[in-house]
Structures are given as structure tokens and as C-alpha cells.
Motif scaffolding. Structure first.
Motif, PDB file in Angstrom:
ATOM      1  N   UNK A  96     -35.179  36.621  36.396  1.00 30.22           N
ATOM      2  CA  UNK A  96     -35.760  35.004  35.816  1.00 30.22           C
ATOM      3  C   UNK A  96     -37.254  34.588  35.792  1.00 30.22           C
ATOM      4  N   UNK A  97     -37.442  33.879  34.885  1.00 29.57           N
ATOM      5  CA  UNK A  97     -38.896  32.781  34.873  1.00 29.57           C
ATOM      6  C   UNK A  97     -38.867  31.429  35.737  1.00 29.57           C
ATOM      7  N   UNK A  98     -39.464  30.979  36.734  1.00 27.38           N
ATOM      8  CA  UNK A  98     -38.897  29.026  36.330  1.00 27.38           C
ATOM      9  C   UNK A  98     -40.417  28.422  35.591  1.00 27.38           C
ATOM     10  N   UNK A  99     -40.416  28.201  34.607  1.00 29.86           N
ATOM     11  CA  UNK A  99     -41.443  27.714  34.201  1.00 29.86           C
ATOM     12  C   UNK A  99     -41.399  26.016  34.047  1.00 29.86           C
ATOM     13  N   UNK A 100     -42.681  25.397  34.240  1.00 27.22           N
ATOM     14  CA  UNK A 100     -43.075  24.297  34.593  1.00 27.22           C
ATOM     15  C   UNK A 100     -43.985  23.751  34.002  1.00 27.22           C
ATOM     16  N   UNK A 101     -44.155  22.410  32.768  1.00 26.81           N
ATOM     17  CA  UNK A 101     -45.362  22.382  31.480  1.00 26.81           C
ATOM     18  C   UNK A 101     -45.042  21.108  31.376  1.00 26.81           C
ATOM     19  N   UNK A 102     -46.456  19.920  30.797  1.00 25.27           N
ATOM     20  CA  UNK A 102     -46.480  19.146  30.641  1.00 25.27           C
ATOM     21  C   UNK A 102     -46.180  19.124  29.246  1.00 25.27           C
ATOM     22  N   UNK A 103     -45.817  18.017  27.932  1.00 26.28           N
ATOM     23  CA  UNK A 103     -46.157  17.521  27.012  1.00 26.28           C
ATOM     24  C   UNK A 103     -47.264  17.486  26.565  1.00 26.28           C
ATOM     25  N   UNK A 104     -47.412  18.130  25.845  1.00 27.81           N
ATOM     26  CA  UNK A 104     -48.548  17.643  24.652  1.00 27.81           C
ATOM     27  C   UNK A 104     -48.935  16.104  24.035  1.00 27.81           C
ATOM     28  N   UNK A 105     -48.293  16.147  23.875  1.00 23.62           N
ATOM     29  CA  UNK A 105     -47.845  14.491  23.074  1.00 23.62           C
ATOM     30  C   UNK A 105     -47.683  13.367  23.435  1.00 23.62           C
ATOM     31  N   UNK A 106     -46.053  13.630  24.064  1.00 26.06           N
ATOM     32  CA  UNK A 106     -46.111  12.731  25.679  1.00 26.06           C
ATOM     33  C   UNK A 106     -45.984  12.787  27.018  1.00 26.06           C
ATOM     34  N   UNK A 107     -46.395  13.689  27.641  1.00 24.62           N
ATOM     35  CA  UNK A 107     -47.205  13.777  28.733  1.00 24.62           C
ATOM     36  C   UNK A 107     -46.254  13.799  29.902  1.00 24.62           C
ATOM     37  N   UNK A 108     -45.048  14.331  29.153  1.00 25.66           N
ATOM     38  CA  UNK A 108     -43.733  14.424  30.482  1.00 25.66           C
ATOM     39  C   UNK A 108     -43.854  15.277  31.280  1.00 25.66           C
ATOM     40  N   UNK A 109     -43.258  15.647  31.983  1.00 25.00           N
ATOM     41  CA  UNK A 109     -43.102  16.743  33.002  1.00 25.00           C
ATOM     42  C   UNK A 109     -41.696  18.032  32.043  1.00 25.00           C
ATOM     43  N   UNK A 110     -42.377  19.060  32.102  1.00 22.17           N
ATOM     44  CA  UNK A 110     -40.568  20.076  32.223  1.00 22.17           C
ATOM     45  C   UNK A 110     -40.004  20.894  32.922  1.00 22.17           C
TER      46      UNK A 110
END
Length: 129
Positions: A41-55
Motif C-alpha cells: 500500500x502507498x500512503x500519500x499526504x498532499x496539500x490542495x493547490x486551490x484550498x490549501x487543505x491537507x489531504x
């Protein structure tokens, strides 16, 4: 705009992917080892380009995810009213209105040229910090 597909194992930190139909910049990827009856499995942490939210999402490494096509363009600022900037694209001369972030209001002045990104039908001014 549109998107392409890529497998989770092909993604790298600093690239972009769609999470909940929102373009996000990947800031961390951790891959687990395959288990006795399952696959890695791969766990991905990303930041929204338009909203700045952490996903954060977890997918099998062979799972296909959507990668947005981000178009980077320049525009001239025509006017600023009520936290919105009216811009004109420097190539197509199309005019449109983009809401300004609170920290960008003092940096953007009429007559200046600013870079903006367009992805998934949304636009955002991308100023250097």
C-alpha cells in the motif's frame, strides 16, 4: 481542463494528483511492504493547490489515480475590487475575474503581470513568496 492516469508507485514528492476532484501537491509518500495475503500500500499526504487543505489517502501501489494537467500562464492585472482581481491573459487576451487570497491583496497592483495556474476548470494567482 483534463487529467491523465498514473499508478501510485509512479508518483513522487512534488508532483500533483487529484484527491476528491481537487488538484493536490504531494508532500509525502510512504510505501508499505506486501503482507501475507495482500499487496503493498502507498500512503500519500498532499496539500490542495486551490484550498490549501491537507489531504491523506491510502491506495494499493497498483491502483490508478488521476493526475491533473496544470497549465501555467501569465496575465496582466486590469483592476482590483472587493478582494477580486480582473485579469487579462497575455496570450489569448481573455479577461476573467479571480478571487484574491488575503495575503496577496497588498502584493497585486493594477498594471502588473502575474503568473496564474489553471487546472480542473479553476484558476489561481501563484505569486512567489
Amino acid at each position: 481542463m483534463s487529467w491523465t492516469e498514473a499508478e501510485v508507485r509512479e508518483l513522487k514528492v512534488g508532483r500533483y494528483m487529484l484527491i476528491d476532484d481537487s488538484p493536490c501537491r504531494i508532500v509525502d509518500i510512504t510505501m508499505s511492504k506486501p503482507g501475507k495475503h495482500g499487496e503493498a500500500k502507498g500512503r500519500i499526504v498532499a496539500i490542495g493547490v486551490f484550498d490549501g487543505q491537507k489531504h491523506s489517502v491510502v491506495y494499493p501501489v497498483k491502483h490508478k489515480v488521476k493526475v491533473p494537467i496544470i497549465v501555467k500562464k501569465n496575465a496582466q492585472v486590469l483592476s482590483i475590487t472587493n478582494n477580486e482581481a480582473q485579469l487579462m491573459d497575455t496570450e489569448t487576451f481573455e479577461t476573467f475575474i479571480i478571487p484574491l487570497d488575503p495575503e496577496d491583496i497588498d502584493k497585486v497592483k493594477p498594471g502588473m503581470e502575474v503568473p496564474y495556474w489553471e487546472a480542473m476548470g479553476k484558476r489561481k494567482i501563484m505569486l512567489q513568496n
